[in-house]
Design a protein around this motif. Structure first.
Motif, mmCIF file in Angstrom:
data_model
loop_
_atom_site.group_PDB
_atom_site.id
_atom_site.type_symbol
_atom_site.label_atom_id
_atom_site.label_comp_id
_atom_site.label_asym_id
_atom_site.label_seq_id
_atom_site.Cartn_x
_atom_site.Cartn_y
_atom_site.Cartn_z
ATOM 1 N N ILE A 6 0.829 -1.208 0.000
ATOM 2 C CA ILE A 6 0.000 0.000 0.000
ATOM 3 C C ILE A 6 0.869 1.266 0.000
ATOM 4 C CG2 ILE A 6 -1.835 1.228 1.256
ATOM 5 C CD1 ILE A 6 -2.472 -1.623 -0.185
ATOM 6 N N ARG B 172 1.519 -14.532 1.801
ATOM 7 C CA ARG B 172 0.463 -13.624 2.307
ATOM 8 C C ARG B 172 -0.589 -13.337 1.240
ATOM 9 N NH1 ARG B 172 3.172 -8.753 5.088
ATOM 10 N NH2 ARG B 172 1.105 -8.230 5.856
ATOM 11 N N CYS C 163 -4.257 -13.257 -3.979
ATOM 12 C CA CYS C 163 -5.307 -13.043 -4.984
ATOM 13 C C CYS C 163 -5.473 -11.558 -5.264
ATOM 14 C CB CYS C 163 -6.643 -13.586 -4.501
ATOM 15 S SG CYS C 163 -6.620 -15.342 -4.186
ATOM 16 N N CYS D 197 0.932 3.927 6.318
ATOM 17 C CA CYS D 197 0.701 2.682 5.561
ATOM 18 C C CYS D 197 1.493 1.599 6.261
ATOM 19 C CB CYS D 197 1.170 2.833 4.117
ATOM 20 S SG CYS D 197 0.447 4.241 3.257
ATOM 21 N N PRO E 216 2.114 0.999 14.165
ATOM 22 C CA PRO E 216 2.658 1.779 15.271
ATOM 23 C C PRO E 216 2.137 3.228 15.273
ATOM 24 C CG PRO E 216 4.410 0.538 14.179
ATOM 25 C CD PRO E 216 3.177 0.362 13.354
ATOM 26 N N ILE F 141 -1.432 -21.462 7.398
ATOM 27 C CA ILE F 141 -1.255 -21.006 6.022
ATOM 28 C C ILE F 141 0.113 -21.502 5.570
ATOM 29 C CG2 ILE F 141 -1.286 -18.997 4.495
ATOM 30 C CD1 ILE F 141 -3.757 -18.893 6.117
ATOM 31 N N TYR G 270 -2.335 -18.103 11.722
ATOM 32 C CA TYR G 270 -2.979 -16.802 11.887
ATOM 33 C C TYR G 270 -4.309 -16.931 12.624
ATOM 34 C CZ TYR G 270 -0.021 -14.442 8.412
ATOM 35 O OH TYR G 270 1.018 -13.890 7.734
ATOM 36 N N GLY H 27 -4.810 1.530 3.927
ATOM 37 C CA GLY H 27 -4.522 0.094 3.918
ATOM 38 C C GLY H 27 -4.803 -0.556 5.265
HETATM 39 C C1 FAD Z 1 -2.557 -15.205 5.306
HETATM 40 C C2 FAD Z 1 -2.967 -13.950 4.608
HETATM 41 C C3 FAD Z 1 -3.565 -14.026 3.351
HETATM 42 C C4 FAD Z 1 -3.949 -12.876 2.684
HETATM 43 N N1 FAD Z 1 -4.498 -12.989 1.441
HETATM 44 C C5 FAD Z 1 -4.838 -11.874 0.753
HETATM 45 C C6 FAD Z 1 -5.285 -11.948 -0.590
HETATM 46 O O1 FAD Z 1 -5.335 -13.035 -1.191
HETATM 47 N N2 FAD Z 1 -5.609 -10.796 -1.233
HETATM 48 C C7 FAD Z 1 -5.511 -9.588 -0.617
HETATM 49 O O2 FAD Z 1 -5.841 -8.584 -1.251
HETATM 50 N N3 FAD Z 1 -5.065 -9.476 0.651
HETATM 51 C C8 FAD Z 1 -4.722 -10.587 1.345
HETATM 52 N N4 FAD Z 1 -4.182 -10.471 2.601
HETATM 53 C C9 FAD Z 1 -4.044 -9.144 3.208
HETATM 54 C C10 FAD Z 1 -2.790 -8.404 2.759
HETATM 55 O O3 FAD Z 1 -1.631 -9.163 3.051
HETATM 56 C C11 FAD Z 1 -2.714 -7.070 3.468
HETATM 57 O O4 FAD Z 1 -3.942 -6.408 3.309
HETATM 58 C C12 FAD Z 1 -1.598 -6.186 2.910
HETATM 59 O O5 FAD Z 1 -0.347 -6.686 3.237
HETATM 60 C C13 FAD Z 1 -1.716 -4.779 3.479
HETATM 61 O O6 FAD Z 1 -0.686 -3.986 2.969
HETATM 62 P P1 FAD Z 1 -0.139 -2.748 3.803
HETATM 63 O O7 FAD Z 1 0.906 -2.165 2.918
HETATM 64 O O8 FAD Z 1 -1.277 -1.928 4.268
HETATM 65 O O9 FAD Z 1 0.509 -3.371 5.114
HETATM 66 P P2 FAD Z 1 1.782 -4.331 5.264
HETATM 67 O O10 FAD Z 1 1.924 -5.224 4.106
HETATM 68 O O11 FAD Z 1 1.666 -4.937 6.605
HETATM 69 O O12 FAD Z 1 3.014 -3.333 5.237
HETATM 70 C C14 FAD Z 1 3.291 -2.460 6.294
HETATM 71 C C15 FAD Z 1 4.736 -2.027 6.202
HETATM 72 O O13 FAD Z 1 4.985 -1.046 7.201
HETATM 73 C C16 FAD Z 1 6.241 -1.296 7.774
HETATM 74 N N5 FAD Z 1 6.262 -0.686 9.120
HETATM 75 C C17 FAD Z 1 5.581 -1.079 10.212
HETATM 76 N N6 FAD Z 1 5.882 -0.278 11.250
HETATM 77 C C18 FAD Z 1 6.771 0.643 10.810
HETATM 78 C C19 FAD Z 1 7.464 1.721 11.427
HETATM 79 N N7 FAD Z 1 7.310 2.018 12.716
HETATM 80 N N8 FAD Z 1 8.295 2.459 10.674
HETATM 81 C C20 FAD Z 1 8.493 2.171 9.363
HETATM 82 N N9 FAD Z 1 7.857 1.156 8.736
HETATM 83 C C21 FAD Z 1 7.010 0.395 9.455
HETATM 84 C C22 FAD Z 1 6.358 -2.815 7.778
HETATM 85 O O14 FAD Z 1 7.702 -3.262 7.829
HETATM 86 C C23 FAD Z 1 5.719 -3.171 6.444
HETATM 87 O O15 FAD Z 1 6.671 -3.198 5.392
HETATM 88 C C24 FAD Z 1 -3.773 -11.617 3.295
HETATM 89 C C25 FAD Z 1 -3.171 -11.533 4.548
HETATM 90 C C26 FAD Z 1 -2.755 -12.683 5.197
HETATM 91 C C27 FAD Z 1 -2.085 -12.571 6.521
#
Ligand code: FAD
Lengths: 61, 518
Positions: free
Chosen positions: B33, B62, B65, B179, B185, B205, B284, B303
């Motif tokens: 995101i 993770r 799809c 994001c 945090p 998983i 999970y 996100g």
């Molecule tokens: C088992 C499983 C299956 C899934 N299947 C699907 C699917 O098929 N399709 C789908 O659309 N979604 C799926 N999801 C959900 C999807 O993985 C998440 O919605 C997605 O990762 C969200 O992205 P994000 O960038 O918001 O958060 P994240 O991917 O969690 O990224 C957050 C980032 O922030 C960083 N961060 C955290 N704290 C700090 C800090 N203090 N300072 C700097 N950086 C920081 C982390 O290191 C990380 O890189 C699944 C999730 C799981 C667990």
């Protein structure tokens, strides 16, 4: 009001008897399963979403 | 072949030696995101700094799809073709009860769209592609091993404190985009909490590598004989990697369940042999919750930091990309003084609506899959029993309703004679245009489509005269001869008129949209 709340069956007593007969000799779990399937079958047959909500509300009142 | 995790380089940031000038946008988190957000803003000329505490892509598949809508969004960021090329394209989902098929669905019954209904692609690939695009983009300043430890909100800017391997520094910025994922945090720093439901069930998983010829379909089992009383999912990914999700029940001990000597026999029962390699395994529990407000002055949540769902329906990552889509053009317009700050409130309103829809679907699916004792289990089991003998009952069988974009509630000019699927609030439907695609013709600002007529010339909007073919007629005209559509930069239809339409009506609608009105 889309739910029919006036008498709407020709043979009330006969239906009541048939319903009880369907449950005869069933364990409470089997009866509950039969009722659950009946609800889903009848809900699909009624097919009127608002009427179903009104039916749930009436049963809960 | 297993994925080769390459750490990204850490470079000492300039802020360690001298204060940096105030930035426009600081993005916390380089997950899918945060990275997509930075690229979307860059595409609109807005530079950003992206901070991530880590330096590798997602460990384990993770999110696998990715929906048609996500692919359309990523296509705008230049990654659509790469995603589709690498991914496994699928559209059919099959659902079994015990060993009998009870239900199947086809997610894209019609053609005439550039993107397929769904592809499967491991989250680590998606992140890798996004990182590579970000590193190539001069407007994205990506900083690994930069951990955000404090955020100080001011009325018209914010300060961010960052820890690096070389010490701490601070940045000043107009906006902070949090994001930073489900555990956010930043959310804790602001003292904010999620509302909603937690599910007690545990799921195993796993990614396995094997030579097999399972079709490109989603296979879901309720109470399979190989895993009695629970549910199971099998999904194909690129590189001969298969994803297996197994429900474990609430009393399973995650540490025990993760042990290979426990996992391998379980998977052997699913695939019927032992000729596979275990690539990744995790346990999970899932939740369906969201923040009440996504916009907190100069700190905006995007996100998983704003909302989390169980994965049945693939609404997490896909929902988050729709946040990016919604926020990017609005933030760019506000930063460039083309729109008032109220436009950002419409991000909060619209995406909370989208999140609620995703939460509703994911909660229902999770409940169907993991019914509570008593009446929940009674109805679940009886729906499955009924589905085996009465086709109509299959519609109740819920193994996840797969992600589709929501239709935003809008008080927009509309004409009910035009087709329902392109009503205001919906994403503009793609359609072939010569050798290209309709969605490619939509501009970075507002776009006015002339369909069956010339596009009117409207100030501040790109006029596009659309080639009318059968797909365009079905999706945009119905029985009408001509229509004008107003499309936002995020491809959302913001109004439509049957011609002749007065120019002031379209102009006035653009003005209300830019104020953030529904
Ligand atoms: C088992 C499983 C299956 C899934 N299947 C699907 C699917 O098929 N399709 C789908 O659309 N979604 C799926 N999801 C959900 C999807 O993985 C998440 O919605 C997605 O990762 C969200 O992205 P994000 O960038 O918001 O958060 P994240 O991917 O969690 O990224 C957050 C980032 O922030 C960083 N961060 C955290 N704290 C700090 C800090 N203090 N300072 C700097 N950086 C920081 C982390 O290191 C990380 O890189 C699944 C999730 C799981 C667990």
């Amino acid at each position: 009001m889309s739910l029919t709340t006036t008498p709407n069956l020709t043979d009330h007593d006969g239906f009541y008897e048939e319903l009880l007969a369907a449950h005869r000799d069933l364990t409470p779990d089997q009866s509950a399963a039969l009722n659950a399937q009946l609800i889903m079958i009848l809900a699909n047959h009624i097919g009127d979403r608002a009427a179903l909500s009104e039916a749930i509300a009436l049963a809960k009142s | 072949m297993p994925y080769d995790y390459q750490p990204f380089p850490y470079v000492a940031p300039p802020g360690l030696t001298a204060p940096e000038p105030r930035h426009q946008v600081v993005i916390v988190g380089a997950g899918p995101i945060g990275l997509a957000m930075a690229l979307d803003l860059a595409g609109r000329g807005v530079p950003s700094v992206v901070l991530d505490d880590n330096n590798v892509v997602s460990v384990g598949s993770r999110a696998i799809c990715w929906s048609k809508r996500s692919l359309e969004i990523l296509d705008r960021l230049g990654l659509g073709d790469r995603m589709v090329e690498k991914g496994v394209t699928w559209k059919v989902g099959r659902t079994f009860h015990r060993d009998k098929e009870v239900f199947n669905f086809n997610l894209q019954p019609e053609d005439g769209h550039k993107m397929p209904a769904f592809i499967n692609l491991q989250q680590y690939y998606v992140e890798q592609f996004l990182v590579e695009a970000a590193q190539d983009n001069p407007l994205v300043d990506l900083r690994f091993k930069n951990k955000v430890v404090a955020v100080d909100r001011q009325p018209d800017h914010a300060f961010v404190d960052i820890e690096t391997p070389d010490g701490e520094y601070s940045l000043e910025t107009d906006y902070v985009l949090a994001c930073d994922g489900a555990r956010s945090p930043v959310r804790h720093m602001l003292g904010l909490d999620f509302d909603g439901e937690l599910f007690e069930e545990r799921f195993l998983i796993a990614d396995i590598e094997m030579e097999a010829d399972f079709p490109s379909q989603r296979w879901f089992w309720f109470e399979p004989t190989f895993h009695p009383g629970q549910s199971a999912l099998l999904h194909k990914q690129p590189d001969n990697i298969y994803r297996i999700d197994l429900q474990l029940g609430w009393d399973a001990d995650p540490e025990v369940e993760k042990q290979p000597d426990i996992v391998i026999p379980r998977i052997e029962k699913v695939v019927g042999h032992r000729d596979f390699r275990l690539d990744w395994v995790s346990v999970y529990t899932f939740q369906c919750r969201r923040l009440e407000n996504f916009v907190h002055g100069r700190v905006i949540f995007v996100g998983d930091s704003a909302h989390v769902v169980s994965p049945f329906g693939a609404r997490g990552g896909n929902g988050g990309l729709q946040d990016v889509d919604n926020l990017g053009w609005k933030l760019a317009a506000v930063l460039n003084d083309q729109a008032p700050g109220t436009l950002l409130d419409s991000y909060g309103r619209e995406r909370a609506f989208g999140a609620d829809e995703n939460i509703t679907h994911s909660t229902r699916a999770t409940r169907f899959m993991t019914p509570g004792d008593g009446v929940e289990r009674l109805f679940r089991d009886q729906v499955l029993a009924l589905a085996a003998k009465a086709p109509f009952a299959r519609a109740w069988v819920n193994s996840g309703r797969l992600s589709r974009p929501c239709i935003y509630p809008m008080e927009a000019p509309d004409n009910a004679q035009l087709p329902d699927i392109t009503r205001p609030g919906a994403v503009a439907s793609d359609a072939p245009q010569g050798n290209g695609w309709l969605l490619h013709s939509i501009g970075a600002d507002m776009t006015v489509l002339g369909i069956g007529c010339d596009a009117p010339d409207i100030k501040g909007a790109l006029g596009v005269t659309v080639e009318v073919n059968d797909h365009v007629r079905d999706r945009y005209l119905g029985d009408c001869a001509a229509a004008i559509y107003l499309i936002r930069p995020d491809h959302i239809i913001a109004g439509r008129w049957i011609t002749p339409v007065e120019r002031p009506a379209t102009q006035a609608r653009i003005d209300t949209v830019l104020k953030g009105a529904p």
